[in-house]
Each structure stands twice: as C-alpha cells, then as structure tokens.
Design a protein around this motif. Structure first.
Motif, PDB file in Angstrom:
ATOM      1  N   ASN A 186       0.818  -1.221   0.000  1.00 50.05           N
ATOM      2  CA  ASN A 186       0.000   0.000   0.000  1.00 50.05           C
ATOM      3  C   ASN A 186       0.848   1.266   0.000  1.00 50.05           C
ATOM      4  N   GLY A 187       1.896   1.239  -0.804  1.00 52.32           N
ATOM      5  CA  GLY A 187       2.738   2.419  -0.935  1.00 52.32           C
ATOM      6  C   GLY A 187       3.754   2.613   0.159  1.00 52.32           C
ATOM      7  N   GLU A 188       3.793   1.724   1.140  1.00 50.97           N
ATOM      8  CA  GLU A 188       4.755   1.817   2.239  1.00 50.97           C
ATOM      9  C   GLU A 188       5.782   0.698   2.135  1.00 50.97           C
ATOM     10  N   THR A 189       7.019   1.002   2.513  1.00 45.02           N
ATOM     11  CA  THR A 189       8.064  -0.020   2.549  1.00 45.02           C
ATOM     12  C   THR A 189       8.330  -0.402   3.998  1.00 45.02           C
ATOM     13  N   LEU A 190       8.229  -1.686   4.289  1.00 43.82           N
ATOM     14  CA  LEU A 190       8.379  -2.203   5.639  1.00 43.82           C
ATOM     15  C   LEU A 190       9.626  -3.075   5.733  1.00 43.82           C
ATOM     16  N   ILE A 191      10.319  -2.988   6.851  1.00 50.09           N
ATOM     17  CA  ILE A 191      11.427  -3.896   7.131  1.00 50.09           C
ATOM     18  C   ILE A 191      10.861  -5.065   7.924  1.00 50.09           C
ATOM     19  N   PRO A 192      10.832  -6.268   7.360  1.00 49.23           N
ATOM     20  CA  PRO A 192      10.175  -7.396   8.026  1.00 49.23           C
ATOM     21  C   PRO A 192      11.106  -8.114   8.994  1.00 49.23           C
ATOM     22  N   ASP A 193      10.495  -8.932   9.838  1.00 51.30           N
ATOM     23  CA  ASP A 193      11.256  -9.883  10.647  1.00 51.30           C
ATOM     24  C   ASP A 193      10.572 -11.244  10.527  1.00 51.30           C
ATOM     25  N   GLY A 194      11.013 -12.200  11.304  1.00 51.69           N
ATOM     26  CA  GLY A 194      10.459 -13.544  11.183  1.00 51.69           C
ATOM     27  C   GLY A 194       8.979 -13.633  11.484  1.00 51.69           C
ATOM     28  N   ASN A 195       8.458 -12.683  12.258  1.00 52.79           N
ATOM     29  CA  ASN A 195       7.044 -12.699  12.614  1.00 52.79           C
ATOM     30  C   ASN A 195       6.167 -11.930  11.638  1.00 52.79           C
ATOM     31  N   SER A 196       6.767 -11.363  10.583  1.00 54.26           N
ATOM     32  CA  SER A 196       5.984 -10.639   9.575  1.00 54.26           C
ATOM     33  C   SER A 196       5.243 -11.632   8.688  1.00 54.26           C
ATOM     34  N   ILE A 197       4.051 -11.236   8.260  1.00 52.95           N
ATOM     35  CA  ILE A 197       3.215 -12.077   7.399  1.00 52.95           C
ATOM     36  C   ILE A 197       3.141 -11.452   6.019  1.00 52.95           C
ATOM     37  N   LEU A 198       3.271 -12.280   4.984  1.00 57.52           N
ATOM     38  CA  LEU A 198       3.162 -11.807   3.608  1.00 57.52           C
ATOM     39  C   LEU A 198       1.710 -11.915   3.145  1.00 57.52           C
ATOM     40  N   LEU A 199       1.254 -10.864   2.452  1.00 58.87           N
ATOM     41  CA  LEU A 199      -0.127 -10.806   1.985  1.00 58.87           C
ATOM     42  C   LEU A 199      -0.181 -10.820   0.469  1.00 58.87           C
ATOM     43  N   SER A 200      -1.305 -11.215  -0.063  1.00 58.82           N
ATOM     44  CA  SER A 200      -1.515 -11.188  -1.510  1.00 58.82           C
ATOM     45  C   SER A 200      -1.366  -9.757  -2.018  1.00 58.82           C
ATOM     46  N   GLY A 201      -0.615  -9.584  -3.091  1.00 60.85           N
ATOM     47  CA  GLY A 201      -0.397  -8.256  -3.655  1.00 60.85           C
ATOM     48  C   GLY A 201       0.831  -7.550  -3.135  1.00 60.85           C
ATOM     49  N   ASP A 202       1.450  -8.077  -2.070  1.00 59.92           N
ATOM     50  CA  ASP A 202       2.703  -7.501  -1.584  1.00 59.92           C
ATOM     51  C   ASP A 202       3.784  -7.622  -2.655  1.00 59.92           C
ATOM     52  N   PHE A 203       4.657  -6.616  -2.687  1.00 61.99           N
ATOM     53  CA  PHE A 203       5.909  -6.741  -3.426  1.00 61.99           C
ATOM     54  C   PHE A 203       7.012  -6.955  -2.395  1.00 61.99           C
ATOM     55  N   VAL A 204       7.827  -7.973  -2.600  1.00 64.98           N
ATOM     56  CA  VAL A 204       8.909  -8.234  -1.661  1.00 64.98           C
ATOM     57  C   VAL A 204      10.243  -8.154  -2.386  1.00 64.98           C
ATOM     58  N   GLU A 205      11.232  -7.594  -1.692  1.00 63.24           N
ATOM     59  CA  GLU A 205      12.601  -7.577  -2.197  1.00 63.24           C
ATOM     60  C   GLU A 205      13.379  -8.662  -1.466  1.00 63.24           C
ATOM     61  N   ILE A 206      14.038  -9.497  -2.233  1.00 60.82           N
ATOM     62  CA  ILE A 206      14.719 -10.642  -1.635  1.00 60.82           C
ATOM     63  C   ILE A 206      16.139 -10.778  -2.197  1.00 60.82           C
ATOM     64  N   PHE A 207      17.006 -11.365  -1.374  1.00 59.53           N
ATOM     65  CA  PHE A 207      18.283 -11.898  -1.825  1.00 59.53           C
ATOM     66  C   PHE A 207      18.187 -13.411  -1.722  1.00 59.53           C
ATOM     67  N   ALA A 208      18.707 -14.099  -2.718  1.00 61.67           N
ATOM     68  CA  ALA A 208      18.667 -15.559  -2.675  1.00 61.67           C
ATOM     69  C   ALA A 208      19.662 -16.121  -3.669  1.00 61.67           C
ATOM     70  N   LYS A 209      20.115 -17.336  -3.400  1.00 60.10           N
ATOM     71  CA  LYS A 209      20.883 -18.051  -4.401  1.00 60.10           C
ATOM     72  C   LYS A 209      19.945 -18.472  -5.526  1.00 60.10           C
ATOM     73  N   ARG A 210      20.502 -18.706  -6.710  1.00 61.16           N
ATOM     74  CA  ARG A 210      19.666 -18.874  -7.902  1.00 61.16           C
ATOM     75  C   ARG A 210      18.658 -20.011  -7.756  1.00 61.16           C
ATOM     76  N   LYS A 211      19.067 -21.148  -7.202  1.00 56.87           N
ATOM     77  CA  LYS A 211      18.134 -22.264  -7.041  1.00 56.87           C
ATOM     78  C   LYS A 211      17.002 -21.888  -6.091  1.00 56.87           C
ATOM     79  N   ALA A 212      17.354 -21.256  -4.957  1.00 60.83           N
ATOM     80  CA  ALA A 212      16.330 -20.837  -4.004  1.00 60.83           C
ATOM     81  C   ALA A 212      15.432 -19.769  -4.600  1.00 60.83           C
ATOM     82  N   LEU A 213      15.994 -18.949  -5.482  1.00 64.01           N
ATOM     83  CA  LEU A 213      15.213 -17.890  -6.117  1.00 64.01           C
ATOM     84  C   LEU A 213      14.075 -18.471  -6.935  1.00 64.01           C
TER      85      LEU A 213
END
Length: 459
Positions: A186-213
């Motif tokens: 909803n136009g806000e950028t949040l810094i998540p932790d392990g207790n954060s929940i992902l919702l439908s429509g969220d955009f997430v920025e991730i780092f990952a190795k290619r297989k995990a990606l």
C-alpha cells in the motif's frame, strides 16, 4: 562538499534536488537565466549564467575549489570539454554524462586520458536494467550487487500462492537460502522480521541463491516461465542501440514501431534483423494490427511517460506476458492502476542514484567503501553495499548485541564470495561486503548503522 553542476535540464535538476538533501554546497552553470532562477527558487543553490566551456564562467562558479564537477548538459561535447577545463582549473572528481555511442565505446580511453573519473550513459544503463528483468522473468525489479554476482530481486506475491498469509520464519523453513529484506504494501516499505506475514499483492525484495530464487518464485505463485521469444518495442529511443543486439543474442525476435520516418529508416538500416514499422505505436488500431497479444514482451520506450504507461496497460490487457515501461516521472504512476504493469524503469533515477553513490564515496571520511547504492521504488528506501576495512568500529561484535538505528536491516553478508544470511551470532570482519537496507535513506557511513554505544571507540 563544494559541487558544481553544468546543465539545469531534467537530469541536472534531479541531481541538484538529490544532492542538496545530502548537505552539499551546490553551484549550477546554465546558459538560461530562467532555468537558474527557477531552481534557485526551489533549492538552496548558487547560479552562474553562461556556457560550461567558458573558463571565466567556471572560475565564477569557483570550479577551482570544487571537490566534484558534474557535467550533465544535453550536449556530449560540452560536457567533455567543460570537464577537461574543470580538471585543469583544479576540480578533484569529474562526473560526465554522454549519450553518443562513439564516446561510450571509448569510455576507457576517455577516462584514462582526459582525467574523467565517471562516465554516465543513461541509455546503456537503461538497456542493462531491461536485460536484467528479462533474465529474471518473474521479477519486477533487479538490482545487481557485489560486482554483478548478487542480485536484489523484487517480486509480487500472487493471490492464492503458497506463501500468502504465511510468517516469514515459516517460509524460511522450506526455502532456507532466501532472505526477505523489504516488503512494499500500500505504498509503504516495511522492514520485516520472522514474525511478519506476507499478503496477496505484496511486493517483496529478496536476496537468494539462484536455485532458491526459482523456488521462491514458484511459492509466490509464479509459473515457471519459458524463455522469451519475441519483443514488441514501441519507440525508437537511443536505448535500442544497446538493447536490440543483446535481445538478438538471447534469441529474442524484435519488432519496433517508430513514428518518426527518418528515425525509423535509420533504425531499419542499423538493425537489419529487426522488423521496423513506420507508424504510431501508441495507436490502439496499430497495436491490434501488429497483433500485440502474440508477443512475449512489450517494451514502451517513447519520450512520453504518459503514452508509455497507457500502451503498456493496453498491451497487458491484450495478453502480453511481460510489460517493461520507461517512466522518468514516478509520480505519474500514482494516478493510474499500475497493478497490471510488470516492470517500471526510470533511467534518470538510476543515473541519479549512481551519481549519489560516487559523491557519497568521495565525501566519506571513513575507510569503509560504499560500493553500491540504489533506491527502491518508494524513493525513500535505499540499499547500500559497504566493503569493510580493518578500521571499521563495529567489527567483532555479535549482531544480536548491536542496537541498530530505526528502519535499518542487515540484508546480507558476502564473505569470500559466499552469501551469508546474517544471524544474531554473526560478526563483521574486514573484507566483508555488507548490504544494508535503510528505509529513511539516512546512512552515509557503515559505522552509522548502530548507536554509539555499540562502537569499539566508545567503550
């Protein structure tokens, strides 16, 4: 620092707005007094009316005492010559914008022999950005780090995907080699932790190795995408000079629509393997005639942000697999429903970020090098890559014992070419590449990520 900028056009204006927030003393050189007056009314800068290649004009702008000289006029020759003069007068660090392919092809020679430290070509940079998001079909944004060996990937969480309404800590259990560093909601950028929940429509920025990606893409609801085979390009932008050869090298058939007859002819002669259509690519009738729905990719690269947005929306509704839209004024996006647009790129923003990184590196009094800097789509959240030196004041302290400034997260550590997902027991050592996510874009030096009580020099 004292910084002189030549050229108050769109790029120069954005550079000035950006650097004034960094606390620098800025002087603008421009031929048009109205441009200078308008910018002086907007930001706290000095202005000198005149030509950037005039030695006396540069002296009036105090170039001889400038730590940084930025040549950002629309004219390559003016930029290069003005930078050479600035170097002779005594400016320390030179940043030059060029767009001519001939100059870009000789970048090494120009930098080595003319004393220019950083040569910008926003068309080549934009083409590279486009190729990055094509190489990661499920991504809407890709930013390379660690010498292009590690990538920050932005991906949308699709409805009814496996990870909707899931805690991040639970997602890590079945995809352990991925770290979610930011969530846009909803136009806000949040810094998540392990207790954060992902919702439908969220955009997430991730780092990952290619297989995990790839595992994460599928978990986020994206189908495993086959290679793209075709691209329809609307607009004969100079970006195409760098983009089309790379598309062909990847086996992607290209068709380009250009309204200017001379430009269309020029492109047809240069790219004989591309179908060049002389017509109005923003006309829905023309798009239907070209069977836009049959293309894997639609790239809108005209000089009009509004037309690019509208054509991309039309193409996506028609059935194009992925749209890539060039927009230099991100504020326009808020006026439309962009939920159906896949990738929105701003070449000007990318160049301003690159200039900011170089200026910050010069201004830093710390020996921890700022290797890379980029802003996310909200323009407030920054991702920074630091290379740590033996003088870093927070070496050897477990992360769990540090008190970070609000809005900060350690996203990743790259150590001896290996990706280390940071835990509370990890410490920093010299040579680490550390990626920091900063939602307030407030950090200038790595030591500033924590409050003073965590530093070795305050014990």
């Amino acid at each position: 620092m004292d910084i002189v900028v030549v050229g108050g056009g769109k790029l120069g204006e954005e550079i000035l707005h950006r650097l004034i927030k960094e606390g620098h003393n800025l002087t603008l050189i421009d031929n048009d007094p109205r441009v200078i007056d308008d910018l002086i009314d907007e930001v706290d800068i000095k202005g000198v009316v005149g030509n950037g290649v005039d030695v006396e004009v540069q002296r009036q702008a105090n170039v001889q005492n400038a730590q940084v000289f930025i040549a950002a006029s629309p004219h390559d020759e003016v930029n290069i010559i003005s930078a050479m003069i600035a170097k002779t007068l005594g400016a320390d660090f030179l940043i030059v914008r060029v767009r001519n392919q001939a100059f870009t092809a000789q970048q090494g020679f120009i930098q080595s022999n003319l004393g220019i430290d950083y040569l910008i070509n926003q068309d080549r940079a934009a083409a590279n950005d486009i190729i990055q998001v094509i190489d990661y079909p499920s991504a809407t944004f890709v930013e390379p780090f660690y010498h292009d060996r590690m990538h920050l990937i932005k991906v949308r969480i699709m409805e009814k995907s496996r990870i909707v309404n899931q805690y991040i800590r639970d997602i890590r259990r079945f995809i352990p080699e991925v770290i979610v560093v930011a969530v846009e909601r909803n136009g806000e950028t949040l810094i998540p932790d392990g207790n954060s929940i992902l919702l439908s429509g969220d955009f997430v920025e991730i780092f990952a190795k290619r297989k995990a990606l790839q595992d994460f893409f599928i978990a986020a609801g994206h189908k495993k995408v086959k290679r793209y085979r075709s691209a329809l390009i609307v607009g004969g932008s100079r970006i195409n000079h760098y983009l089309i050869p790379v598309l062909h090298a990847r086996g992607i058939h290209t068709r380009l629509i250009e309204l200017d007859k001379n430009r269309a002819s020029e492109l047809a002669n240069q790219f004989t393997n591309t179908e060049v259509i002389y017509d109005d690519g923003t006309d829905q009738y023309v798009l239907n005639e070209q069977r836009v729905e049959n293309f894997d990719l639609l790239l809108t690269l005209t000089n009009s942000d509004e037309e690019n947005l509208m054509v991309s929306l039309y193409g996506k509704n028609a059935g194009v697999r992925k749209t890539i839209t060039k927009v230099n004024r991100p504020g326009l996006i808020r006026l439309i429903d962009d939920s159906k647009l896949d990738v929105i790129l701003s070449p000007r923003k990318a160049i301003v970020d690159a200039v900011t990184r170089h200026v910050r590196s010069i201004a830093s009094t710390q020996s921890d090098k700022l290797e890379h800097y980029a802003r996310l789509s909200d323009n407030k959240t920054a991702v920074l890559e630091f290379v740590l030196s033996p003088d870093c004041k927070i070496l050897g302290i477990p992360i769990k014992d540090m008190t970070f400034r609000p809005g900060l997260m350690i996203g990743l550590i790259v150590r001896n070419k290996e990706m280390v997902i940071p835990s509370g027991d990890d410490t920093f050592i010299p040579g680490d590449h550390v990626l920091v996510i900063d939602t307030e874009d407030q950090i200038r030096n790595f030591n500033d990520i924590v409050v003073n009580k965590n530093r070795r020099d305050s014990e």
